[in-house]
Design a protein around this motif. Structure first.
Motif, PDB file in Angstrom:
ATOM      1  N   ALA A 411       0.837  -1.204   0.000  1.00  0.00           N
ATOM      2  CA  ALA A 411       0.000   0.000   0.000  1.00  0.00           C
ATOM      3  C   ALA A 411       0.869   1.250   0.000  1.00  0.00           C
ATOM      4  N   HIS A 412       1.966   1.207   0.763  1.00  0.00           N
ATOM      5  CA  HIS A 412       2.896   2.341   0.782  1.00  0.00           C
ATOM      6  C   HIS A 412       3.532   2.526  -0.597  1.00  0.00           C
ATOM      7  N   GLY A 413       3.868   1.424  -1.253  1.00  0.00           N
ATOM      8  CA  GLY A 413       4.447   1.512  -2.586  1.00  0.00           C
ATOM      9  C   GLY A 413       3.483   2.121  -3.590  1.00  0.00           C
ATOM     10  N   ARG A 414       2.205   1.790  -3.463  1.00  0.00           N
ATOM     11  CA  ARG A 414       1.226   2.373  -4.386  1.00  0.00           C
ATOM     12  C   ARG A 414       1.121   3.880  -4.159  1.00  0.00           C
ATOM     13  N   GLU A 415       1.145   4.303  -2.901  1.00  0.00           N
ATOM     14  CA  GLU A 415       1.135   5.746  -2.624  1.00  0.00           C
ATOM     15  C   GLU A 415       2.366   6.417  -3.231  1.00  0.00           C
ATOM     16  N   MET A 416       3.530   5.755  -3.116  1.00  0.00           N
ATOM     17  CA  MET A 416       4.753   6.310  -3.706  1.00  0.00           C
ATOM     18  C   MET A 416       4.610   6.467  -5.213  1.00  0.00           C
ATOM     19  N   ALA A 417       4.083   5.435  -5.884  1.00  0.00           N
ATOM     20  CA  ALA A 417       3.921   5.493  -7.333  1.00  0.00           C
ATOM     21  C   ALA A 417       2.944   6.591  -7.734  1.00  0.00           C
ATOM     22  N   GLU A 418       1.867   6.760  -6.968  1.00  0.00           N
ATOM     23  CA  GLU A 418       0.863   7.789  -7.275  1.00  0.00           C
ATOM     24  C   GLU A 418       1.451   9.181  -7.159  1.00  0.00           C
ATOM     25  N   LEU A 419       2.389   9.350  -6.257  1.00  0.00           N
ATOM     26  CA  LEU A 419       2.919  10.690  -6.008  1.00  0.00           C
ATOM     27  C   LEU A 419       3.734  11.209  -7.187  1.00  0.00           C
ATOM     28  N   GLY A 420       4.383  10.302  -7.937  1.00  0.00           N
ATOM     29  CA  GLY A 420       5.100  10.730  -9.132  1.00  0.00           C
ATOM     30  C   GLY A 420       6.479  11.306  -8.870  1.00  0.00           C
ATOM     31  N   MET A 421       6.983  11.160  -7.650  1.00  0.00           N
ATOM     32  CA  MET A 421       8.349  11.602  -7.336  1.00  0.00           C
ATOM     33  C   MET A 421       9.329  10.456  -7.586  1.00  0.00           C
ATOM     34  N   GLU A 422      10.592  10.794  -7.534  1.00  0.00           N
ATOM     35  CA  GLU A 422      11.612   9.757  -7.490  1.00  0.00           C
ATOM     36  C   GLU A 422      11.352   8.925  -6.232  1.00  0.00           C
ATOM     37  N   PRO A 423      11.479   7.576  -6.298  1.00  0.00           N
ATOM     38  CA  PRO A 423      11.031   6.726  -5.183  1.00  0.00           C
ATOM     39  C   PRO A 423      11.572   7.109  -3.809  1.00  0.00           C
ATOM     40  N   ARG A 424      12.845   7.440  -3.727  1.00  0.00           N
ATOM     41  CA  ARG A 424      13.409   7.804  -2.419  1.00  0.00           C
ATOM     42  C   ARG A 424      12.689   9.022  -1.847  1.00  0.00           C
ATOM     43  N   LEU A 425      12.473  10.021  -2.700  1.00  0.00           N
ATOM     44  CA  LEU A 425      11.857  11.256  -2.229  1.00  0.00           C
ATOM     45  C   LEU A 425      10.378  11.053  -1.921  1.00  0.00           C
ATOM     46  N   ALA A 426       9.723  10.177  -2.688  1.00  0.00           N
ATOM     47  CA  ALA A 426       8.326   9.874  -2.401  1.00  0.00           C
ATOM     48  C   ALA A 426       8.199   9.209  -1.032  1.00  0.00           C
ATOM     49  N   HIS A 427       9.089   8.253  -0.754  1.00  0.00           N
ATOM     50  CA  HIS A 427       9.081   7.594   0.552  1.00  0.00           C
ATOM     51  C   HIS A 427       9.331   8.616   1.669  1.00  0.00           C
TER      52      HIS A 427
END
Length: 840
Positions: A411-427
């Motif tokens: 679920a956290h990964g899906r939120e990261m993908a939705e945000l559209g940032m680079e993965p580290r920064l999304a996390h």
């Protein structure tokens, strides 16, 4: 009425092809007009059924320029029939039929609607640039077309493209070729005048010469914005007096300045456009007749070894060089100055290395997981993701909590993908929200995704990102008062706008929390858990990923206990820290405790030469806490002790002279009578160290120190390896001493297992006819026959031969030197003695 362009000749063929095929490849030379003519030509095709055309451009500037050009051709404003969607900016309406989008926007559209219901065709422009998002976009579109939307059209377009490979990937899609219209371009090679001349100096020299000797506007290709600024500064006072306008052109430039670079020069004026590779394709810079090409470009390169990406300046490919050269011949005959030699030109690679082969694949892995294809082999690729780099990307996503243990999206990964940032920064941003730092995280993420815009001249050498964050806050406050901040104002405004967009998307407030500047270290730790740096006490640091790091010069952060590092240069043994922030130890525990490992370690301390038992808290390679383990497991202590013996050797034990001789005797018997399960044991260093658990461990249980080991008697331990029969046989066949005819017991030297040695005075051997044999009669003793003064006079393995052939010559010599001693004519019948004369 449209001005005729070369692409117009193949538009009927293209329309017919797309009427009967859902996939096609279009190859058109620079200046043919494919970017702006093809979408307009397809707008009324019946297979579209009123749906939109999506035109992909690799850069925001190219996307906006293409949209403006097409809208102008229709006599409309952008946002009517033709609109665009790029990061941070959208101009579309309900009337929009042609959407010019950047490649990242296409990925977001596909993730939200895999059917692409609103689109009838997707056009991939300038596909030869082989960006990661373009390759991913094509792979996902092929998947969507094959599984969900058979009628969806795909068209791949480029000027310099391996069309056969793309056609094969698209299941033998038809290839349409437009020959284009290019005027002749003269190529001149102008390498640096001397080896130490910087490329900017060469460029300035050639620009001045071209302004004097040629007519028309100039387009100068430089690797990046820093070089553009240096060339602009060097030219400022030299050519402006010649009626020449200098126009920089790069991605972070203000839109007005970008448009000024693309506009034709005013009457009576000449223009010198200083551009990054952004003008290599898609964009037309009116009036250009002269191209000056440095032959360089700056590309990101990811290192799987270190997990870091750094920008590298490298040579362009031949395809790119030809693209740049073609810019001089789009509207009239021209000239191209190449700032390298003809010999270097022959060494250029044919095509650009796909970004897929060199980039950080974490964004790709996250997008594929969100798509539902964790295995990239499930999709079709022109260049498949490298296996090692892809697995490393998945491991990072697991560490960030985006993937579960089976590789599925959390679920956290899906939120990261939705945000559209680079993965580290999304996390980082998502984890910062519960800490009350969501707004600050959005600002820091925007700051990190752009170049170092807030690096002031006074802090130019300082890597403390808090200074940049503070400068960003000051810029925001000054912007609210209407004050301008100078040349980088537009680029800095883009950072602010990007942060604001993310805040809106996450439903956050506009203002960052008070004191957020001092929490930058905590935020960076969330994004870069593998780059936590622990001070070594001498200005150097150890990273949690295991590498060393250091600041280039001593500065404010050089002696911080802990740092969270955002950027390193990945050079040398110790990487140079470029951007970091301090982080308190309690903050580390607050944000990274799930990643910490609590372990009990029992190990051999080589310096103290004893077993240490410690309990540790570790973050990767870093030891955060360490305490004495009062009651370690005895088996672990024994194992550590044995490892210490293996590491330092059998010299840790005390080997007496009898013990050493016993080892030598056993080695002798092992060599000459056989080893194996029922034979003599192998007591070489290698064998003993390999079998410590068998012969040493039972006697070392409970020991920790070298002093305790030294109290052991190795000879007794070796004897314990023998059966009763072997002990008896050892005394018989490899005795410690040999009793010679005189009655003396002489020790045998077994140091050479192939030649056991007995050193004995010659007179003590009188009467003995044959050489003594050892090892069940297999090995003769090597006899060192000595004079009365214990000096060697003969070495032999054959005593009988010595008495027969050599004794009489030796006797003459010894009789002269030792006249008081008896030297009989018949040694075999003489009485042996250890004195001058035999006892009566």
């Amino acid at each position: 009425m449209f001005k005729e362009l070369p692409i117009d000749k193949v538009l009927p063929e293209l329309r017919d092809t797309l009427g009967t095929h859902t996939r096609a490849v279009l190859v058109a030379e620079p200046g043919a007009g494919k970017t702006t003519r093809v979408p307009l030509a397809l707008l009324q095709e019946p297979w579209l059924q009123g749906r939109k055309l999506l035109l992909l451009e690799p850069r925001r500037l190219a996307a906006k320029a293409a949209a403006r050009h097409m809208a102008g051709a229709l006599g409309e404003q952008v946002g009517e029939t033709v609109g665009y969607r790029v990061r941070l900016e959208t101009k579309v309406s309900a009337r929009t039929r042609i959407e010019v989008i950047t490649e990242g926007v296409l990925i977001r559209m596909l993730q939200h609607d895999p059917f692409l219901e609103e689109a009838g065709i997707v056009l991939f422009d300038e596909f030869h640039e082989r960006s990661l998002h373009a390759d991913l976009g094509l792979a996902l579109c092929l998947e969507a077309q094959g599984a969900l939307r058979e009628e969806l059209r795909l068209l791949v377009m480029s000027a310099t493209l391996d069309a056969a490979a793309v056609s094969t990937l698209m299941e033998q899609a038809p290839v349409i070729v437009s020959e284009g219209r290019s005027y002749p371009v003269e190529t001149r090679y102008v390498p640096p005048a001397r080896p130490e001349e910087r490329i900017e100096q060469t460029a300035v020299r050639v620009i001045e010469a071209a302004c004097r000797d040629e007519e028309g506007d100039l387009l100068v290709f430089l690797p990046g914005a820093p070089e553009i600024r240096r060339v602009e500064a060097a030219l400022a006072d030299r050519i402006r007096t010649m009626g020449v306008r200098i126009a920089p052109l790069y991605g972070m430039l203000a839109p007005q300045a970008q448009e000024a670079a693309l506009r034709p020069a005013a009457p009576g004026e000449r223009k010198v456009v200083l551009s990054t590779p952004i003008a290599e394709s898609s964009l037309t810079v009116d009036g250009v007749r002269i191209v000056i090409d440095t032959g360089l470009m700056r590309t990101p390169r990811f290192s799987p070894r270190t997990g870091m990406t750094r920008l590298e300046t490298q040579r362009v490919s031949r395809a790119s060089a030809d693209q740049r050269r073609g810019r001089a011949g789009r509207q009239s005959p021209g000239v191209c100055y190449r700032l390298w030699s003809e010999a270097e030109d022959r060494m250029l690679r044919e095509h650009r290395v796909p970004e897929m082969a060199e980039a950080d694949l974490a964004p790709l892995a996250l997008e594929l997981a969100a798509w539902g294809a964790s295995d990239p082999a499930a999709l079709r690729w022109l260049t498949p993701p490298p296996a090692a780099a892809y697995e490393q990307a998945r491991e990072l996503l697991r560490q960030l909590g985006a993937l579960d243990a089976h590789g599925g999206l959390t679920a956290h990964g899906r939120e990261m993908a939705e945000l559209g940032m680079e993965p580290r920064l999304a996390h980082m941003t998502l984890r910062a929200i519960p800490l009350g730092l969501g707004e600050a995280a959005c600002e820091l993420a925007a700051l990190l995704q752009e170049r170092d815009l807030f690096r002031g001249p006074q802090g130019a050498a300082d890597g403390d990102i808090r200074q940049r964050y503070g400068a960003l806050q000051a810029f925001i406050r000054e912007s609210q008062t209407g004050r301008s901040q100078g040349a980088d104002d537009a680029a800095r405004r883009r950072v602010v706008d990007e942060a604001a967009q993310w805040k809106r998307k996450l439903g956050l407030g506009r203002e960052a929390a008070r004191g957020a500047e001092e929490r930058c270290g905590l935020l960076l730790a969330l994004a870069y858990p593998d780059r936590i740096a622990q001070s070594r006490g001498d200005g150097r640091f150890l990273l949690s990923g295991g590498r060393g790091a250091v600041f280039a010069k001593t500065q404010s952060l050089s002696f911080a206990p802990f740092l969270a590092v955002a950027e390193l240069d990945d050079q040398g043994t110790d990487s140079r820290i470029l951007l970091a922030a301090p982080i308190a130890e309690d903050e580390l525990y607050a944000c990274l405790e799930p990643s910490m490992v609590k372990e009990s370690a029992v190990y051999w301390d080589a310096q103290a030469r004893n077993v240490r038992a410690r309990q540790r808290v570790k973050l990767g390679a870093l030891v955060l806490k360490e305490s004495v383990w009062a009651k370690p497991d005895p088996e672990s202590v024994l194992a550590a002790l044995l490892e210490g013996v293996r590491a330092e050797g059998l010299g840790l034990l005390t080997w007496s002279k009898p013990a050493k001789q016993l080892r030598e005797r056993l080695s002798f018997m092992h060599r000459h009578t056989g080893g194996g399960a029922h034979g003599w044991p192998d007591v070489s260093d290698e064998a003993l160290l390999a079998t410590l658990e068998d012969w040493l461990a039972p006697h070392a249980y409970g020991m920790k120190q070298r002093e305790e080991l030294q109290r052991l008697q190795p000879g007794a331990l070796l004897e314990g390896m023998l059966s009763w029969l072997q002990r008896q046989a050892l005394e018989t066949h490899a005795p410690t001493h040999w009793t010679v005819p005189s009655g003396s017991r002489i020790p045998i030297d077994y140091s050479d297992p192939d030649a056991p040695l007995l050193a004995v005075r010659l007179q003590e051997m009188f009467g003995l006819q044959q050489t003594p044999l050892l090892a069940e009669g297999r090995v003769p003793l090597v006899l060192h026959l000595l004079s009365p003064a214990h000096r060697p006079v003969q070495v032999t393995r054959d005593l009988a031969s010595f008495w027969r052939d050599a004794y009489f010559e030796v006797k003459k010599d010894l009789k002269g030197r030792y006249p008081k001693h008896v030297w009989p004519d018949d040694p075999l019948s003489a009485t042996p003695t250890n004195r001058a004369k035999p006892r009566v």
